[in-house]
Design an enzyme around this catalytic site. Structure first.
Site, mmCIF file in Angstrom:
data_model
loop_
_atom_site.group_PDB
_atom_site.id
_atom_site.type_symbol
_atom_site.label_atom_id
_atom_site.label_comp_id
_atom_site.label_asym_id
_atom_site.label_seq_id
_atom_site.Cartn_x
_atom_site.Cartn_y
_atom_site.Cartn_z
ATOM 1 N N CYS A 103 -0.328 -8.176 30.337
ATOM 2 C CA CYS A 103 -1.297 -8.474 29.280
ATOM 3 C C CYS A 103 -2.641 -8.584 29.975
ATOM 4 O O CYS A 103 -2.915 -9.571 30.668
ATOM 5 C CB CYS A 103 -0.950 -9.774 28.550
ATOM 6 N N CYS A 106 -5.045 -11.651 28.402
ATOM 7 C CA CYS A 106 -4.663 -13.069 28.514
ATOM 8 C C CYS A 106 -3.240 -13.146 29.050
ATOM 9 O O CYS A 106 -2.997 -12.805 30.188
ATOM 10 C CB CYS A 106 -4.826 -13.791 27.188
ATOM 11 N N SER A 107 -2.295 -13.576 28.220
ATOM 12 C CA SER A 107 -0.906 -13.640 28.678
ATOM 13 C C SER A 107 0.054 -13.511 27.507
ATOM 14 O O SER A 107 1.035 -14.248 27.414
ATOM 15 C CB SER A 107 -0.656 -14.938 29.438
ATOM 16 N N CYS A 108 -0.216 -12.578 26.584
ATOM 17 C CA CYS A 108 0.686 -12.360 25.454
ATOM 18 C C CYS A 108 2.069 -11.987 25.991
ATOM 19 O O CYS A 108 2.199 -11.156 26.898
ATOM 20 C CB CYS A 108 0.150 -11.255 24.555
#
Length: 199
Positions: A103, A106-108
């Protein structure tokens, strides 16, 4: 003032600890509620769910086709739905193509299937280097692929998250679903690793 036993934390963990302390002091969060959420995602909602999906895809061709066509519905049929699992796409590894997920913004991450994201998944280094030098990053994880295998990197977003379906390991024929699921690792469903080889 940080506690002495917090000195071993990496910078990300230290920031999280400091933020949690401030929010707790202001009465905005309950640490016990946070612990309960973490425990839920660590032990009840986690990689074992994704592993069950992969194991079923390995042993049920009709389910695998459904998973490839509509991963959200196929996964929901197994009772796995919810936070960050609403819009899923399954990508299948083959001898010719290895898939990996990142991602970049961000950190999906599909929490429902994989549990809490690993710290490295959220790190800027992983997010940048997996896009620019995927083969080198995979090698750092111990995943060495033939030069003839193409690496495709999928960028997870708030609208769409990915589940990598690794190739079924040789020697796993005839194994029960639970035994198959035990071969599937979280890293193999992100694409940074491979499934375990049957004993």
């Amino acid at each position: 003032m940080p506690h002495d036993h917090d000195n071993h934390l990496d910078p990300m963990e230290a920031r999280v600890r400091a933020l949690e302390t401030i929010l707790t002091q202001k009465g905005l969060i309950d640490p016990e509620a946070v612990d309960a959420i973490v425990e839920t995602y660590a032990s009840q909602v986690g990689p074992q769910n994704g592993a069950a999906v992969v194991a079923r895809a390995w042993s049920d061709a009709e389910f695998a086709e459904w998973l490839a066509r509509d991963a959200t519905a196929a996964v929901a049929s197994m009772g796995f739905a919810g936070r960050q699992g609403e819009h899923l796409q399954a990508v299948f590894n083959t001898p010719h193509q290895h898939n990996a997920v990142v991602c970049t913004l961000c950190s999906c991450y599909p929490w429902t299937l994989l549990g809490l994201p690993p710290v490295w998944y959220k790190s800027p280094a992983y997010r940048a280097r997996m896009v620019s030098h995927p083969r080198a990053v995979l090698a750092e994880f111990g995943t060495i692929l033939p030069e003839t295998t193409r690496i495709r990197v999928w960028d997870s977003t708030a609208e769409l998250r990915y589940l990598v379906v690794p190739m079924r390991p040789e020697g796993s024929e005839g194994l029960a679903p639970e035994a198959l699921a035990a071969l599937v690792t979280r890293e193999s469903m992100i694409g940074t690793g491979l499934p375990k080889v049957p004993a």
